[in-house]
Design a protein around this motif. Structure first.
Motif, mmCIF file in Angstrom:
data_model
loop_
_atom_site.group_PDB
_atom_site.id
_atom_site.type_symbol
_atom_site.label_atom_id
_atom_site.label_comp_id
_atom_site.label_asym_id
_atom_site.label_seq_id
_atom_site.Cartn_x
_atom_site.Cartn_y
_atom_site.Cartn_z
ATOM 1 N N GLY A 70 -32.596 21.377 36.956
ATOM 2 C CA GLY A 70 -31.391 21.641 36.312
ATOM 3 C C GLY A 70 -30.715 20.377 36.505
ATOM 4 O O GLY A 70 -30.745 19.757 37.531
ATOM 5 N N VAL A 71 -29.431 20.067 35.650
ATOM 6 C CA VAL A 71 -28.463 19.247 36.043
ATOM 7 C C VAL A 71 -27.162 19.710 35.952
ATOM 8 O O VAL A 71 -26.675 20.782 35.158
ATOM 9 N N GLU A 72 -26.428 19.432 37.229
ATOM 10 C CA GLU A 72 -24.979 19.998 37.289
ATOM 11 C C GLU A 72 -24.029 18.919 36.819
ATOM 12 O O GLU A 72 -24.288 17.550 37.239
ATOM 13 N N TRP A 73 -23.078 19.267 36.148
ATOM 14 C CA TRP A 73 -22.089 18.351 35.534
ATOM 15 C C TRP A 73 -20.809 18.423 36.106
ATOM 16 O O TRP A 73 -20.355 19.929 36.370
ATOM 17 N N VAL A 74 -19.893 17.537 36.585
ATOM 18 C CA VAL A 74 -18.689 17.658 37.054
ATOM 19 C C VAL A 74 -17.630 17.236 36.107
ATOM 20 O O VAL A 74 -17.760 16.054 35.413
ATOM 21 N N PHE A 75 -16.724 18.269 35.616
ATOM 22 C CA PHE A 75 -15.829 17.630 34.860
ATOM 23 C C PHE A 75 -14.508 17.944 35.571
ATOM 24 O O PHE A 75 -14.139 18.507 36.548
ATOM 25 N N ASP A 76 -13.432 17.051 35.073
ATOM 26 C CA ASP A 76 -12.042 17.020 35.600
ATOM 27 C C ASP A 76 -11.385 18.247 35.175
ATOM 28 O O ASP A 76 -11.237 18.747 33.978
ATOM 29 N N LYS A 77 -10.989 19.162 36.077
ATOM 30 C CA LYS A 77 -10.373 20.384 35.803
ATOM 31 C C LYS A 77 -9.296 20.333 34.896
ATOM 32 O O LYS A 77 -8.873 21.170 34.272
ATOM 33 N N SER A 78 -8.466 19.329 35.051
ATOM 34 C CA SER A 78 -7.143 19.232 34.181
ATOM 35 C C SER A 78 -7.492 18.818 32.690
ATOM 36 O O SER A 78 -6.716 18.824 32.006
ATOM 37 N N GLU A 79 -8.744 18.455 32.532
ATOM 38 C CA GLU A 79 -9.358 18.048 31.126
ATOM 39 C C GLU A 79 -10.220 19.279 30.417
ATOM 40 O O GLU A 79 -10.638 19.146 29.293
ATOM 41 N N VAL A 80 -10.187 20.591 31.323
ATOM 42 C CA VAL A 80 -10.968 21.462 30.832
ATOM 43 C C VAL A 80 -10.037 22.639 30.151
ATOM 44 O O VAL A 80 -9.092 23.229 31.376
ATOM 45 N N VAL A 81 -10.520 23.406 29.261
ATOM 46 C CA VAL A 81 -9.606 24.455 28.787
ATOM 47 C C VAL A 81 -10.365 25.780 29.125
ATOM 48 O O VAL A 81 -11.659 25.823 28.545
ATOM 49 N N LEU A 82 -9.939 26.523 29.807
ATOM 50 C CA LEU A 82 -10.810 28.058 30.021
ATOM 51 C C LEU A 82 -9.918 29.086 29.473
ATOM 52 O O LEU A 82 -8.914 29.206 29.244
ATOM 53 N N PRO A 83 -10.869 30.363 29.096
ATOM 54 C CA PRO A 83 -10.093 31.339 28.368
ATOM 55 C C PRO A 83 -8.837 31.892 29.544
ATOM 56 O O PRO A 83 -9.274 31.896 30.743
ATOM 57 N N LYS A 84 -8.017 32.486 29.031
ATOM 58 C CA LYS A 84 -7.084 33.107 29.894
ATOM 59 C C LYS A 84 -7.642 34.238 30.941
ATOM 60 O O LYS A 84 -7.639 34.379 31.937
ATOM 61 N N LYS A 85 -8.412 34.920 30.150
ATOM 62 C CA LYS A 85 -9.047 36.197 30.637
ATOM 63 C C LYS A 85 -10.761 35.540 30.369
ATOM 64 O O LYS A 85 -11.176 35.463 29.258
ATOM 65 N N GLU A 86 -11.672 35.598 31.262
ATOM 66 C CA GLU A 86 -12.974 35.442 31.307
ATOM 67 C C GLU A 86 -13.750 36.592 30.219
ATOM 68 O O GLU A 86 -13.168 37.660 30.351
ATOM 69 N N PHE A 87 -14.628 36.218 29.537
ATOM 70 C CA PHE A 87 -15.242 37.127 28.590
ATOM 71 C C PHE A 87 -16.802 36.920 28.734
ATOM 72 O O PHE A 87 -17.075 35.873 29.264
ATOM 73 N N THR A 88 -17.492 37.982 28.380
ATOM 74 C CA THR A 88 -19.031 37.913 28.456
ATOM 75 C C THR A 88 -19.410 37.252 26.889
ATOM 76 O O THR A 88 -19.016 37.607 26.069
ATOM 77 N N VAL A 89 -20.488 36.259 27.324
ATOM 78 C CA VAL A 89 -20.873 35.383 25.955
ATOM 79 C C VAL A 89 -21.851 36.452 25.267
ATOM 80 O O VAL A 89 -22.649 37.386 26.019
ATOM 81 N N ASP A 90 -21.954 36.408 24.080
ATOM 82 C CA ASP A 90 -22.894 37.449 23.257
ATOM 83 C C ASP A 90 -24.149 37.238 23.558
ATOM 84 O O ASP A 90 -24.621 36.039 23.676
ATOM 85 N N GLN A 91 -25.007 38.421 23.715
ATOM 86 C CA GLN A 91 -26.551 38.187 23.940
ATOM 87 C C GLN A 91 -27.314 37.226 22.919
ATOM 88 O O GLN A 91 -28.018 36.438 23.597
ATOM 89 N N LYS A 92 -26.814 37.059 21.731
ATOM 90 C CA LYS A 92 -27.654 36.283 21.025
ATOM 91 C C LYS A 92 -27.555 34.825 21.413
ATOM 92 O O LYS A 92 -28.456 34.123 21.499
#
Length: 128
Positions: A73-95
């Motif tokens: 697999g390939v790991e990618w490094v993004f600059d945290k200051s350019e990444v938007v995350l949800p305020k509260k983590e959520f579970t991705v739909d199974q589909k």
């Protein structure tokens, strides 16, 4: 890359550079880094019936990685200051998780469905 399906709890949703993405969480990395493994871009597209179709595309196609490195697999490094995350983590739909697993050639979780009240037995043809 392990040849077992990824579970929803292993994925993180984020937005970067205007793209909605999901990828496998990676705990390591410098404080300013946001590291994910095998990220995909999530596209929503309207259908002729007025519904939304969800498609995912790898951030980088595995076929473009040398064969000896593909299984890792390939790991990618993004600059945290350019990444938007949800305020509260959520579970991705199974589909979406199943679609992610198919994208990377991982076997989706096996489901056995039998009609309710059926007296038919499930016959297992292959060992897991």
């Amino acid at each position: 890359m392990e040849n077992k399906p990824v579970e929803a709890k292993d994925l993180v949703a984020f937005v970067t550079d205007g793209k909605s993405m999901i990828g496998r969480k990676v705990k390591q990395g410098a404080a300013k880094d946001f590291v994910v493994k095998d990220p995909v871009v999530v596209y929503l597209q309207p259908t002729e019936q007025g519904q939304l179709q969800v498609q995912i595309f790898p951030y980088w196609f595995n076929e473009l990685v040398d064969e000896k490195d593909r299984d890792k697999g390939v790991e990618w490094v993004f600059d945290k200051s350019e990444v938007v995350l949800p305020k509260k983590e959520f579970t991705v739909d199974q589909k979406l998780v199943d679609q992610y697993n198919r994208t990377f050639g991982l076997a989706p979780a096996q489901q056995i469905i039998t009609p309710e009240g059926s007296d038919q037995k499930v016959v297992k043809l292959f060992d897991d």
